[in-house]
Design a protein around this motif. Structure first.
Motif, PDB file in Angstrom:
ATOM      1  N   ILE A  94      14.775  13.612   3.442  1.00 61.57           N
ATOM      2  CA  ILE A  94      13.655  14.549   3.553  1.00 61.57           C
ATOM      3  C   ILE A  94      13.082  14.507   4.968  1.00 61.57           C
ATOM      4  N   ARG A  95      13.004  15.664   5.600  1.00 62.17           N
ATOM      5  CA  ARG A  95      12.315  15.770   6.892  1.00 62.17           C
ATOM      6  C   ARG A  95      10.901  16.256   6.610  1.00 62.17           C
ATOM      7  N   PHE A  96       9.981  15.343   6.633  1.00 57.46           N
ATOM      8  CA  PHE A  96       8.618  15.669   6.230  1.00 57.46           C
ATOM      9  C   PHE A  96       7.885  16.389   7.347  1.00 57.46           C
ATOM     10  N   SER A  97       7.181  17.446   6.958  1.00 57.69           N
ATOM     11  CA  SER A  97       6.432  18.236   7.945  1.00 57.69           C
ATOM     12  C   SER A  97       5.021  18.483   7.425  1.00 57.69           C
ATOM     13  N   GLU A  98       4.034  18.113   8.233  1.00 59.96           N
ATOM     14  CA  GLU A  98       2.644  18.360   7.843  1.00 59.96           C
ATOM     15  C   GLU A  98       2.366  19.853   7.747  1.00 59.96           C
ATOM     16  N   ASP A  99       3.079  20.640   8.555  1.00 59.52           N
ATOM     17  CA  ASP A  99       2.899  22.095   8.491  1.00 59.52           C
ATOM     18  C   ASP A  99       3.212  22.632   7.101  1.00 59.52           C
TER      19      ASP A  99
ATOM     20  N   GLY B  92      13.779  14.119  11.753  1.00 70.06           N
ATOM     21  CA  GLY B  92      14.868  13.460  11.049  1.00 70.06           C
ATOM     22  C   GLY B  92      14.987  11.983  11.362  1.00 70.06           C
ATOM     23  N   GLU B  93      14.009  11.419  12.080  1.00 71.98           N
ATOM     24  CA  GLU B  93      14.072   9.997  12.416  1.00 71.98           C
ATOM     25  C   GLU B  93      13.369   9.172  11.349  1.00 71.98           C
ATOM     26  N   LYS B  94      13.890   7.961  11.139  1.00 68.18           N
ATOM     27  CA  LYS B  94      13.300   7.057  10.163  1.00 68.18           C
ATOM     28  C   LYS B  94      11.903   6.655  10.630  1.00 68.18           C
ATOM     29  N   MET B  95      10.970   6.633   9.694  1.00 66.54           N
ATOM     30  CA  MET B  95       9.597   6.286  10.058  1.00 66.54           C
ATOM     31  C   MET B  95       9.476   4.782  10.296  1.00 66.54           C
ATOM     32  N   SER B  96       8.802   4.426  11.376  1.00 69.36           N
ATOM     33  CA  SER B  96       8.554   3.013  11.660  1.00 69.36           C
ATOM     34  C   SER B  96       7.299   2.887  12.505  1.00 69.36           C
ATOM     35  N   LYS B  97       6.625   1.768  12.342  1.00 64.38           N
ATOM     36  CA  LYS B  97       5.396   1.546  13.102  1.00 64.38           C
ATOM     37  C   LYS B  97       5.690   1.482  14.597  1.00 64.38           C
ATOM     38  N   SER B  98       6.845   0.907  14.951  1.00 64.14           N
ATOM     39  CA  SER B  98       7.169   0.768  16.369  1.00 64.14           C
ATOM     40  C   SER B  98       7.357   2.137  17.037  1.00 64.14           C
ATOM     41  N   LYS B  99       7.867   3.115  16.283  1.00 68.39           N
ATOM     42  CA  LYS B  99       8.055   4.459  16.833  1.00 68.39           C
ATOM     43  C   LYS B  99       6.756   5.263  16.796  1.00 68.39           C
ATOM     44  N   GLY B 100       5.800   4.795  15.993  1.00 65.09           N
ATOM     45  CA  GLY B 100       4.531   5.512  15.885  1.00 65.09           C
ATOM     46  C   GLY B 100       4.627   6.812  15.114  1.00 65.09           C
ATOM     47  N   ASN B 101       5.641   6.929  14.251  1.00 69.49           N
ATOM     48  CA  ASN B 101       5.827   8.191  13.520  1.00 69.49           C
ATOM     49  C   ASN B 101       5.593   8.037  12.020  1.00 69.49           C
ATOM     50  N   VAL B 102       4.905   6.957  11.636  1.00 70.62           N
ATOM     51  CA  VAL B 102       4.604   6.743  10.222  1.00 70.62           C
ATOM     52  C   VAL B 102       3.517   7.716   9.775  1.00 70.62           C
ATOM     53  N   ILE B 103       3.724   8.333   8.630  1.00 61.69           N
ATOM     54  CA  ILE B 103       2.727   9.251   8.060  1.00 61.69           C
ATOM     55  C   ILE B 103       2.112   8.584   6.843  1.00 61.69           C
ATOM     56  N   ASP B 104       0.806   8.502   6.824  1.00 62.04           N
ATOM     57  CA  ASP B 104       0.087   7.864   5.721  1.00 62.04           C
ATOM     58  C   ASP B 104      -0.178   8.896   4.627  1.00 62.04           C
ATOM     59  N   PRO B 105       0.359   8.669   3.420  1.00 61.61           N
ATOM     60  CA  PRO B 105       0.135   9.638   2.333  1.00 61.61           C
ATOM     61  C   PRO B 105      -1.336   9.884   2.036  1.00 61.61           C
ATOM     62  N   LEU B 106      -2.154   8.851   2.173  1.00 62.58           N
ATOM     63  CA  LEU B 106      -3.573   9.019   1.848  1.00 62.58           C
ATOM     64  C   LEU B 106      -4.273   9.939   2.843  1.00 62.58           C
ATOM     65  N   ILE B 107      -3.815   9.923   4.088  1.00 65.31           N
ATOM     66  CA  ILE B 107      -4.372  10.854   5.072  1.00 65.31           C
ATOM     67  C   ILE B 107      -4.029  12.285   4.679  1.00 65.31           C
TER      68      ILE B 107
ATOM     69  N   SER C  48       0.874  -1.168   0.000  1.00 63.49           N
ATOM     70  CA  SER C  48       0.000   0.000   0.000  1.00 63.49           C
ATOM     71  C   SER C  48       0.912   1.220   0.000  1.00 63.49           C
ATOM     72  N   LEU C  49       0.382   2.331  -0.426  1.00 60.76           N
ATOM     73  CA  LEU C  49       1.186   3.526  -0.648  1.00 60.76           C
ATOM     74  C   LEU C  49       1.808   4.028   0.656  1.00 60.76           C
ATOM     75  N   HIS C  50       3.140   4.076   0.689  1.00 55.57           N
ATOM     76  CA  HIS C  50       3.815   4.702   1.821  1.00 55.57           C
ATOM     77  C   HIS C  50       4.573   5.927   1.319  1.00 55.57           C
ATOM     78  N   MET C  51       5.254   6.615   2.221  1.00 55.93           N
ATOM     79  CA  MET C  51       5.873   7.887   1.857  1.00 55.93           C
ATOM     80  C   MET C  51       6.946   7.725   0.796  1.00 55.93           C
ATOM     81  N   GLY C  52       7.675   6.605   0.845  1.00 51.84           N
ATOM     82  CA  GLY C  52       8.695   6.355  -0.175  1.00 51.84           C
ATOM     83  C   GLY C  52       8.088   6.212  -1.548  1.00 51.84           C
ATOM     84  N   HIS C  53       6.983   5.440  -1.636  1.00 53.05           N
ATOM     85  CA  HIS C  53       6.265   5.299  -2.915  1.00 53.05           C
ATOM     86  C   HIS C  53       5.780   6.665  -3.401  1.00 53.05           C
ATOM     87  N   ALA C  54       5.210   7.427  -2.474  1.00 54.10           N
ATOM     88  CA  ALA C  54       4.614   8.717  -2.847  1.00 54.10           C
ATOM     89  C   ALA C  54       5.674   9.663  -3.403  1.00 54.10           C
ATOM     90  N   LEU C  55       6.822   9.725  -2.747  1.00 58.39           N
ATOM     91  CA  LEU C  55       7.909  10.574  -3.243  1.00 58.39           C
ATOM     92  C   LEU C  55       8.375  10.094  -4.605  1.00 58.39           C
TER      93      LEU C  55
END
Length: 917
Positions: free
Chosen positions: A571-576, A532-547, A49-56
């Motif tokens: 890339i340091r992704f920021s929702e802002d 600047g941290e790598k996204m992972s489910k365990s860290k809870g910092n994954v951003i869903d492109p569809l959201i 499913s689409l993740h940030m790497g796919h989206a970029l």
């Protein structure tokens, strides 16, 4: 009638436009006859499913494709998905487990049918998500790595490589996943540092009352030891070489051998040799003559085999480790144990710790293929961008090991090899009964036996992916697509599959097409979170492109990714930032709304609206028009140059700066003065209006084209609405919003010309306005208060330019009076600003009391210093620094810097006021 609501809402608009683009075939290359430009999509896993790497990755490719399509190229972006052998089989096997069954109970044929059924139901999920993103792939050419055409290509490549002696079968050590029950290539093993134990074991020297001690992190494998090795130069063990040890917990004796690969500084300098369970040990064993024995004590399921002995047979490898250590302790054969951090390989799919196992597998001899692939990059036939990746590529390719291509699963390309069970004649025995064929044979071609069985294994998923640039275009058939679009133009990919995929495509493309598979390889960075941290489910910092898309629209999300995509930088992704670019979209939308409303007003007031008046060269009255057209040309140049060099962030920044700051903040504000129906000279007013309206429309049209590759949906929506509006109002000018029926296939801006004189002249106007605004800001003069401005130019040309644009300057700075002349002098009690071309004076009498303003600023400075002292005490407090979350500490540090900057600004203001007393 208003064609534009107060704010842009992407909901519904994006879906409708995408549907129309696909239905009308705008993404097909068959519409144009230009030079070919092609990209093959890195095929996402059918399970994905689409993740940030796919989206970029998809966003960057789409920008290139849309840009080249508008430039008139015959563009093909070829999409598809990968069957993802291990991953897909795992998904379906988990489904079966929930149903209380497994693939073996179903049988191979029924299991494969079940996987195809799963693929039909869920396999297009990521394709649909790419469509949400706006990916302009030619979906009519979509491929799948298990479709019939690609299967034909896979068999052809396998057979040819086998016939050329580049594919062979061998029984050697391989990375094995006990969970997936399959071999893995080196690239499919992820190494992770873990905390382990280094166990020091005493091996009794046969015939002597002494021990040789070895250190190991895997005591359970000692049951398969066939030697102990020492460095021949190690003085401690020279007398031991040639002796034997009694292998503890077994009834075997094994030799002590010399080997120069042994590191005397590790552990005790003596190492156990287990050829069937360690790659380094395998190399040591094969260097010996005769070769050391290989004893497999761990099986495919990760449990101990009978060769480990009855005591340990059937135990899990880690259960066995505990049992072996316990038994050795009872025998007094453990010298010591110590903590030891070391790298351990894990399966890249299920994360199980891999086990080196001795198994028969199929291999590609890649050395000869790698040589030409290295040359192709060295001689520039392929560019890797950024070129900092060149050394990584060369290093890996120059030390490449043969590629294990067989996998012990069922979902995938079954290896096109059959085995004769009878081996009925000498020729068949000479071939070892191996039959390699493009088509399924009915009998053995050597002895005629009907007793033939196909190899149970399938090919590594990356084998079929390695053929992607030419198999997807129809190879081995000579198709028109293959002739037209191979080699492809560029491959956009992440760095983590440079060796998995990119290097293998280069090798296979050169081997089977005689030409590189692509000219450029652009390697983008990974997307991290805002810290600047790598996204992972365990860290809870994954951003869903569809959201992000649902919340802000695909355009704002895409533009954010492009704006972040600097070469060589993660890339340091920021929702802002996404929200910020959503405001950018509204800025463009409202600019368009302003243009339409002013046209409406002119028509409603029955004033003449003539768009026929061209912008004249060297006409000081049209400096703002000439300037914005020149800046449009400069922006066009910047974007083209940046995209040619894969500097997506620079291209995005160019169009952002132009539209927000130069077009909206400057030219539209100037045009508000030009479009006021209160000018004293009616004829001049009509000319101003005509110039402004034409320029506004023209720049908007061209800007939408420049922006379209980055923001396809909103640009199409505005372009189509404005096109309809102009037709309805009778403004039918071939220079405005004309071309094809969609922005997707409309031409990209070209033949735009720079006007250096206009840019220089406009700089006087911009500098004058900016400096006057700075004076207002520094003195805290209310925006509603009129001021008087005096400008003293230093030469006649600057005086002429400023005089022609006096109404503009006055309106933009809210001045009741603007006087311009070379003979002016500075009035008493006035603020001054000095520029290279002029001086500006603003009389302060009646505006402010300088002494009071100085005192106000001093009070403000004192308050800031108090705040700085409070923050400083926090930041020097060890308890706060140790106990507060890192984000809180960082916030305080940022706040401190902000107040420092405020303080410095106030101090500068005080100094200026003192100068103006």
């Amino acid at each position: 009638m208003s064609y534009f609501e107060k704010a842009y809402d992407p909901e519904g608009i994006e879906e409708d436009w995408y549907k129309e683009w696909v239905e009308k075939g705008y993404f097909s290359p068959d519409r144009t006859e230009g030079s070919p430009f092609s990209i093959v999509i890195p095929p996402p896993n059918v399970t994905g499913s689409l993740h940030m790497g796919h989206a970029l990755n998809a966003t960057l490719q789409d920008i290139l494709i849309r840009w080249k399509r508008m430039l008139g190229f015959k563009t093909l972006w070829l999409p598809g998905t990968d069957h993802a052998g291990i991953a897909t089989q795992n998904v379906v096997e988990r489904e079966l487990a929930r149903e209380g069954t497994n693939r073996h109970a179903l049988g191979r044929e029924a299991f494969i049918e079940r996987v195809w059924k799963w693929k039909a139901e869920y396999g297009n999920r990521i394709i649909n998500q790419l469509m949400r993103l706006g990916a302009s792939c030619d979906w009519s050419r979509e491929r799948f790595t298990l479709d019939e055409g690609l299967s034909k290509a896979v068999r052809e490549v396998f057979v040819r490589l086998y016939e050329d002696g580049l594919i062979y079968r061998d029984n050697r050590l391989i990375n094995w996943c006990p969970r997936c029950r399959t071999a893995l290539s080196d690239l499919e093993v992820e190494h992770e540092e873990i905390e382990g134990v280094l166990t020091y074991i005493k091996y009794p020297v046969a015939g002597y009352n002494k021990y040789i001690v070895v250190a190991t992190t895997r005591p359970e494998t000692m049951l398969g030891d066939t030697a102990v090795a020492v460095n021949p130069e190690d003085e401690r063990y020279k007398d031991y070489i040639g002796l034997s040890v009694n292998l503890p917990l077994t009834d075997r004796q094994i030799p002590i051998i010399p080997d120069p690969s042994v590191d005397p500084s590790f552990g005790t300098g003596a190492v156990k040799i287990t050829p069937a369970h360690d790659f380094n040990d395998e190399a040591v064993a094969r260097r010996r003559s005769p070769v050391l024995p290989f004893i497999s004590v761990i099986g495919e399921d990760g449990r101990m085999t009978i060769q480990a002995g009855k005591r340990y047979y059937g135990l899990d490898r880690y259960e066995c480790r505990r049992a072996v250590v316990s038994d050795l302790k009872e025998l007094g054969l453990i010298e010591k144990e110590e903590r030891h951090r070391h790298s351990v390989g894990h399966c890249y799919r299920c994360k199980t710790i891999i086990e080196p196992l001795l198994t028969p597998q199929w291999y590609v001899k890649v050395g000869p293929l790698a040589e030409e692939a290295i040359r192709a990059v060295r001689d520039g036939r392929i560019r890797i961008i950024p070129d900092t990746w060149n050394n990584s590529y060369f290093s890996w390719m120059e030390n490449i090991r043969d590629w294990c291509i067989s996998r012990q699963i069922w979902w995938g390309h079954r290896i096109p090899v059959w085995y004769c069970q009878e081996k009925g004649n000498s020729k068949c025995r000479e071939k070892n009964g191996i039959i390699v064929s493009r088509q399924e044979p009915e009998d053995c071609p050597y002895c005629g036996s009907k007793k033939i069985v196909q190899d149970e294994d399938v090919l590594d998923t990356w084998f079929s992916s390695a053929l992607w640039p030419f198999s997807t275009l129809g190879w081995p058939d000579e198709t028109e697509d293959l002739k037209t679009f191979y080699p492809t133009s560029v491959l956009v990919t992440a760095f983590d599959i440079l060796f998995f995929w990119v290097a293998r495509m280069i090798m296979m493309g050169l081997r089977f097409m005689g030409e590189v598979p692509f000219r450029d390889v652009y390697i983008h960075a990974i997307v991290r979170d805002s810290k600047g941290e790598k996204m992972s489910k365990s860290k809870g910092n994954v951003i869903d492109p569809l959201i992000m898309i649902n919340k802000y629209g695909a355009d704002a999300f895409r533009f954010s990714l492009a704006a972040f995509a600097a070469q060589g930088r993660d890339i340091r992704f920021s929702e802002d930032r996404v929200e910020g670019y959503r405001h950018f979209i509204n800025k463009i939308w409202n600019a368009t709304r302003f243009i339409q409303m002013n046209i409406d007003n002119i028509i409603k007031d029955k004033r003449a609206l003539s768009l026929a008046s061209p912008v004249k060269d060297n006409d000081p009255m049209s400096i703002p028009e000439r300037w914005i057209l020149s800046r449009l040309a400069a922006t066009n140049e910047d974007i083209n140059r940046s995209l040619e060099n894969y500097r997506f962030n620079e291209a995005a920044n160019s169009i952002y700066q132009f539209l927000w700051h130069e077009f909206c903040d400057w030219y539209i504000e100037i045009s508000k003065v030009r479009l006021r129906p209160t000018a004293s000279e009616e004829q001049k007013q009509a000319i101003y209006e005509g110039l402004s309206i034409f320029t506004l429309l023209y720049v908007l049209d061209q800007s939408l084209r420049l922006l379209h590759p980055f923001m396809p949906f909103v640009t199409e929506e505005i372009w189509q609405r404005m096109r309809s509006y102009l037709q309805e109002t009778g403004i039918d000018d071939e220079r405005l919003f004309r071309g094809n029926e969609s922005l997707v296939i409309t031409s990209y801006p070209s033949d735009l010309k720079r006007d250096q004189d206009a840019e220089e002249n406009m700089s006087f106007i911009i500098e004058a306005v900016t400096n006057i605004r700075n004076i207002r800001g520094e003195l805290n003069i209310s925006p509603g208060t009129d001021i008087i401005v005096l400008i003293k130019p230093f030469d006649a040309h600057v005086e002429e330019v400023l005089n022609y644009n006096k109404p503009v300057i006055g309106r933009l700075v809210k001045a009741s009076e603007v006087n311009i002349g070379m003979d002016l002098s500075r009035p008493g009690h006035s603020a001054i600003s000095v520029s290279p071309g002029f001086e500006i004076y603003v009389p302060l009498e009646g505006l402010i009391n300088i002494e009071e303003e100085i005192n106000r600023l001093i009070r403000e400075k004192n308050r800031i210093e108090e705040t700085l002292n409070l923050i400083s005490r926090k930041l020097t407090n060890e308890e706060f620094l140790n106990k507060a979350p890192g984000s809180v500490v960082e916030k305080e540090r940022n706040k401190y810097q902000e107040f420092i900057m405020k303080k410095e600004g106030i101090e500068r203001g005080i100094e200026k006021l003192k100068e103006w007393r």
